[in-house]
Design a protein around this motif. Structure first.
Motif, PDB file in Angstrom:
ATOM      1  N   GLY A 188      -0.015  -1.007  -0.819  1.00  0.00           N
ATOM      2  CA  GLY A 188      -1.185  -1.877  -1.009  1.00  0.00           C
ATOM      3  C   GLY A 188      -1.348  -2.850   0.143  1.00  0.00           C
ATOM      4  N   THR A 189      -0.244  -3.436   0.561  1.00  0.00           N
ATOM      5  CA  THR A 189      -0.325  -4.400   1.666  1.00  0.00           C
ATOM      6  C   THR A 189      -0.774  -3.703   2.946  1.00  0.00           C
ATOM      7  N   ILE A 190      -0.212  -2.528   3.197  1.00  0.00           N
ATOM      8  CA  ILE A 190      -0.580  -1.803   4.423  1.00  0.00           C
ATOM      9  C   ILE A 190      -2.065  -1.409   4.389  1.00  0.00           C
ATOM     10  N   VAL A 191      -2.516  -0.944   3.220  1.00  0.00           N
ATOM     11  CA  VAL A 191      -3.937  -0.570   3.089  1.00  0.00           C
ATOM     12  C   VAL A 191      -4.828  -1.793   3.342  1.00  0.00           C
ATOM     13  N   ALA A 192      -4.439  -2.919   2.749  1.00  0.00           N
ATOM     14  CA  ALA A 192      -5.218  -4.155   2.930  1.00  0.00           C
ATOM     15  C   ALA A 192      -5.277  -4.533   4.405  1.00  0.00           C
ATOM     16  N   GLU A 193      -4.142  -4.439   5.076  1.00  0.00           N
ATOM     17  CA  GLU A 193      -4.106  -4.797   6.507  1.00  0.00           C
ATOM     18  C   GLU A 193      -4.939  -3.816   7.319  1.00  0.00           C
ATOM     19  N   PHE A 194      -4.878  -2.560   6.911  1.00  0.00           N
ATOM     20  CA  PHE A 194      -5.632  -1.520   7.633  1.00  0.00           C
ATOM     21  C   PHE A 194      -7.136  -1.766   7.485  1.00  0.00           C
ATOM     22  N   ILE A 195      -7.556  -2.143   6.283  1.00  0.00           N
ATOM     23  CA  ILE A 195      -8.990  -2.303   6.042  1.00  0.00           C
ATOM     24  C   ILE A 195      -9.543  -3.552   6.739  1.00  0.00           C
ATOM     25  N   ALA A 196      -8.861  -4.671   6.568  1.00  0.00           N
ATOM     26  CA  ALA A 196      -9.529  -5.884   7.046  1.00  0.00           C
ATOM     27  C   ALA A 196      -8.644  -7.004   7.566  1.00  0.00           C
TER      28      ALA A 196
END
Lengths: 249, 382
Positions: A188-196
Motif C-alpha cells: 500500500g505504501t509503495i502504491v501510494a508513493e508510486f501514484i502521488a
C-alpha cells in the motif's frame, strides 16, 4: 527464522533474475529491454545507498500505518463482534469499502491531504486495514464455547475477558493475519508513493520507470524483498513471544 | 441422379453454401491482401495523434496495402521495448527515449519526426508571473516530472542560463493540476496543444489569462515525438516501412490541411469523447503550428541538428554514459526519398537502356527495310 526467510527470498529473487537473463540472451534483447548483469551491478553501486534510505522510509511509513490499522481493527472488531445492527453494519461497510481499488481512491486522498506523509500513511493503513478488520471481526465474534460457558454460568464474564479468551484461543490465526497484512501495508505504501507521493521507494521506482531503467527497478525490488522479510520475521517473533508469555501466565 | 428433385434441392443448398463461403472467402482474401502491422503510440488518443488516427480511419493505410493496429500509449508503455520484443513494428517515442535506448544497444531507427516544435512547454499566468526570459524564472516554483523529459529540458535551460537550483523551487508534478489552479506552482509543464488548450480555456472562463514558456525559444530545442522502427524491419521489410511512412505522412498532411479541419476534428472526437468539439478545434490549430511551424518545413522532416543538441543535453546531464551518434539512426523521410530517387535513377537508367535497345531495334528494322528491296529483287530475279 530470519535467515531462512532471507535466503528463501534471495533464492526466489535470483531465480527470477536468471529467468530474465535467459529471456534476454535467448531472444537477443538489448540492455534497454533487460539490463545485463554488469549493468545491474553498476547501477547497484550507484543507487544502493539512496535506495536503502528510500526503502527504510517506505517501511517505516508502512509499519506506522500497519500499527494504526491493527489498533483500529481491534477497536472496530471488538465493537463489531456484537451481534447487533452496528456489528453487521461494520461488516457490510468493510466489505464494500474493500471492494474499491486504492488507485481510484488514492488521487482523491492526495488532492485533499497533499503528497506528504499523511497521505502515504492513510493509504498504507487503508490497504491493510480492511482485511485485518474482517479477520478480527470473524475471530472476535466466534465464541469459544467450552471456556466461555464456565464464565457465563458463574456470571463472571465481562467483555474484556471475552475478547481476551477469543484472542488467546485464536492467537495463531491472529498472528497469521497480522503478518499477512504487513505485506499489504508495504504494498500500500509503495502504491501510494508510486501514484502521488514525492518520497520513498515507490517514488524512486516511478522515476526509474520514466527513465526506462529496469536495473534500478530490480535493485529496488531486491531491497523491498529484504526489508519485507525482516519486518515479517519481526512480527512472527513478536507473535511467538506473546504466545509464550500468555502460555506462562 | 441430378434429375431427382431431392438431389436438385441438395445441389442448390450446397451451391448457395459454397457461394456464401466463396464470397466470405473473397472478403478474407481481400483482407489477407493487406499487410498487418502494429503501431504503438506514445500517449493516449488525443489531438497529438490526430494524423495517426486520420490515416487509419480514412483508409490511407489500407490504400497502401497495410492493416495497422494502432495502440494507445501511456506512462507505462514503451514503444521501443515493444518493437524489440516484436509486439509492434512501428512506434512513437520521444528523442530522450530513443537516445537512452541507443546508449543501451537497442536496434532502433527513426523514420520521421512528428513535432517540429516541442509541444512540451510550461503554462503560467502572465498577470501573476511575469516571464520575459529564463532570468525571470528565479524565485519561481516550477513544476517538473522527476525522471521525465521536462526535468531534462528545464535543467538544461537552467544550466545554460547559469541559474542555480537554490534560486528556484521545484515541485513534483502529477496528473492533478490542482497545485497550479490554486497558485501553489507558478509554471506547470503541459503539452501546449493538448492540455494547454484545456487548462487555458478553464482559466479563461475564470477570467484569467495564460501564457506558455517555451524553452525552444531560449536555445533548448529538445526533440519530441518521432516515428520509430527497428533495424531488422529496415533490412527485412523496407517496402513496408516505405508504405507505412508514406501513408502516415499523407494522413498527417491531410489531417492538418485546413480544408479537412472538420474531418480531422470528427476523427479525434470519435476516439476522445471527453473533449468537446470546440476544444478539439482549438487543439487542432495549436497542433498544426507545432507540426508545421512554417510553410517550408515539411511534415515528418527530421531536424538532425536538434537531435544532436538533444543528445548533447543528455550527455551534459549524464543521462547517458557516452555519445551515441544519434544522427546515424536518423533514417527519416530523406532516407526513403534517397532510396526512391535511387530507384528513380535506376529506372531512368533502365529506361535509357530500353530506348537504346529500341533505337538499335529500329536501326535493325531500317537495315531490314533496306535489305527488303534487295531480297525482293533477288526473288524476282529467281
Amino acid at each position: 527464522m530470519l535467515h531462512r526467510r532471507i535466503y528463501q527470498f534471495v533464492i526466489v529473487y535470483f531465480l527470477g533474475l536468471t529467468f530474465l537473463f535467459l529471456i534476454k540472451y535467448v531472444l537477443n534483447l538489448s540492455d534497454y529491454v533487460i539490463p545485463s548483469p554488469q549493468e545491474i551491478w553498476h547501477t547497484a553501486c550507484r543507487v544502493f545507498a539512496r535506495y536503502l534510505l528510500d526503502v527504510m522510509d517506505t517501511v517505516s511509513v508502512a509499519i506506522i500505518g500497519h500499527i494504526l490499522s491493527i489498533c483500529l481493527a481491534t477497536i472496530v472488531g471488538i465493537i463489531g463482534r456484537l451481534t447487533t445492527w452496528v456489528g453487521s453494519f461494520i461488516k457490510v461497510a468493510a466489505y464494500n469499502i474493500q471492494a474499491y481499488p486504492i488507485v481510484a481512491v488514492a488521487p482523491i486522498i492526495f488532492i485533499l491531504l497533499g503528497d506528504g506523509l499523511s497521505s502515504r500513511l492513510l493509504i498504507a493503513a487503508m490497504i491493510c486495514y480492511f482485511p485485518l478488520l474482517l479477520s478480527f471481526i470473524g475471530i472476535l465474534s466466534e465464541p469459544v464455547g467450552h471456556i466461555e460457558h464456565f464464565y457465563d454460568v458463574t456470571e463472571r464474564m465481562s467483555w474484556q475477558l471475552q475478547v481476551k479468551i477469543r484472542a488467546f484461543e485464536n492467537m495463531n490465526k491472529l498472528t497469521t493475519v497480522i503478518v499477512g497484512s504487513a505485506t499489504l501495508a508495504i504494498v500500500g505504501t509503495i502504491v501510494a508513493e508510486f501514484i502521488a507521493a514525492s518520497a520513498g521507494i515507490g517514488y524512486s521506482i516511478r522515476i526509474a520507470l520514466y527513465q526506462s531503467d529496469l536495473a534500478k527497478i530490480l535493485i529496488a525490488l531486491f531491497l523491498i524483498g529484504i526489508f519485507t522479510s525482516l519486518y515479517l520475521t519481526c512480527l512472527e517473533w513478536l507473535g511467538y513471544l506473546t504466545r509464550k508469555r500468555w502460555d506462562r501466565n | 441422379m441430378i434429375a431427382n428433385p431431392k438431389n436438385i434441392i441438395l445441389a442448390c443448398i450446397a451451391a448457395s453454401i459454397l457461394a456464401a463461403f466463396s464470397s466470405g472467402g473473397c472478403g478474407k482474401k481481400a483482407d489477407k491482401g493487406l499487410e498487418e502491422v502494429t503501431y504503438r503510440l506514445k500517449w493516449l488518443f488525443n489531438i497529438s495523434v490526430v494524423g495517426d488516427l486520420y490515416t487509419d480511419v480514412h483508409g490511407i493505410f489500407a490504400y497502401r496495402g497495410l492493416r495497422v493496429t494502432i495502440k494507445e500509449g501511456g506512462p507505462e508503455r514503451d514503444a521501443i521495448k515493444e518493437l524489440e520484443l516484436d509486439h509492434a513494428q512501428f512506434g512513437v517515442a520521444s528523442a530522450d527515449q530513443v537516445i537512452r535506448a541507443l546508449s543501451k544497444g537497442a536496434p532502433v531507427v527513426v523514420i520521421a519526426q512528428l513535432f517540429q516544435a516541442n509541444p512540451l512547454q510550461w503554462i503560467y499566468r502572465p498577470e501573476k508571473t511575469r516571464i520575459e526570459g529564463p532570468e525571470d524564472l528565479k524565485g519561481k516554483t516550477i513544476g517538473i516530472t522527476y525522471g521525465g523529459n521536462d526535468e531534462t529540458i528545464m535543467r538544461a535551460l537552467l544550466s545554460k542560463y547559469k541559474i542555480m537550483n537554490n534560486e528556484i523551487r521545484f515541485f513534483s508534478v502529477r496528473y492533478d493540476y490542482t497545485p497550479f489552479y490554486e497558485g501553489e506552482v507558478d509554471l506547470w509543464p503541459i503539452y501546449q496543444n493538448a492540455e494547454g488548450v484545456v487548462i487555458g480555456e478553464k482559466l479563461h472562463k475564470a477570467g484569467e489569462q495564460v501564457s506558455f514558456f517555451n524553452p525552444d525559444k531560449f536555445g533548448i530545442p529538445f526533440v519530441s515525438n518521432s516515428v520509430i522502427t527497428t533495424e531488422r524491419m529496415l533490412k527485412e521489410r523496407p517496402g513496408t516501412i516505405r508504405d507505412f511512412i508514406s501513408a502516415l505522412l499523407q494522413g498527417w498532411r491531410e489531417a492538418l490541411d485546413p480544408a479537412n479541419k472538420e474531418k480531422a476534428v470528427a476523427t479525434i472526437h470519435r476516439f476522445d469523447r471527453d473533449t468537446p468539439i470546440k476544444i478539439i478545434r482549438k487543439q487542432l490549430a495549436a497542433t498544426r503550428m507545432l507540426m508545421k511551424p512554417s510553410p517550408e518545413i515539411e511534415i515528418g522532416r527530421i531536424d538532425v541538428e536538434a537531435w544532436k543538441q538533444t543528445e548533447r543535453i543528455m550527455l551534459e546531464q549524464k543521462l547517458i554514459p557516452g555519445p551515441v551518434s544519434v544522427e546515424k539512426i536518423l533514417g527519416g523521410v530523406h532516407r526513403f526519398r534517397d532510396h526512391r530517387s535511387e530507384i528513380r535513377s535506376r529506372r531512368s537508367e533502365v529506361g535509357d537502356q530500353k530506348s537504346e535497345i529500341r533505337s538499335q531495334k529500329s536501326e535493325v528494322r531500317n537495315q531490314k527495310s533496306d535489305l527488303r528491296p534487295l531480297i525482293s529483287d533477288l526473288y524476282s530475279f529467281n
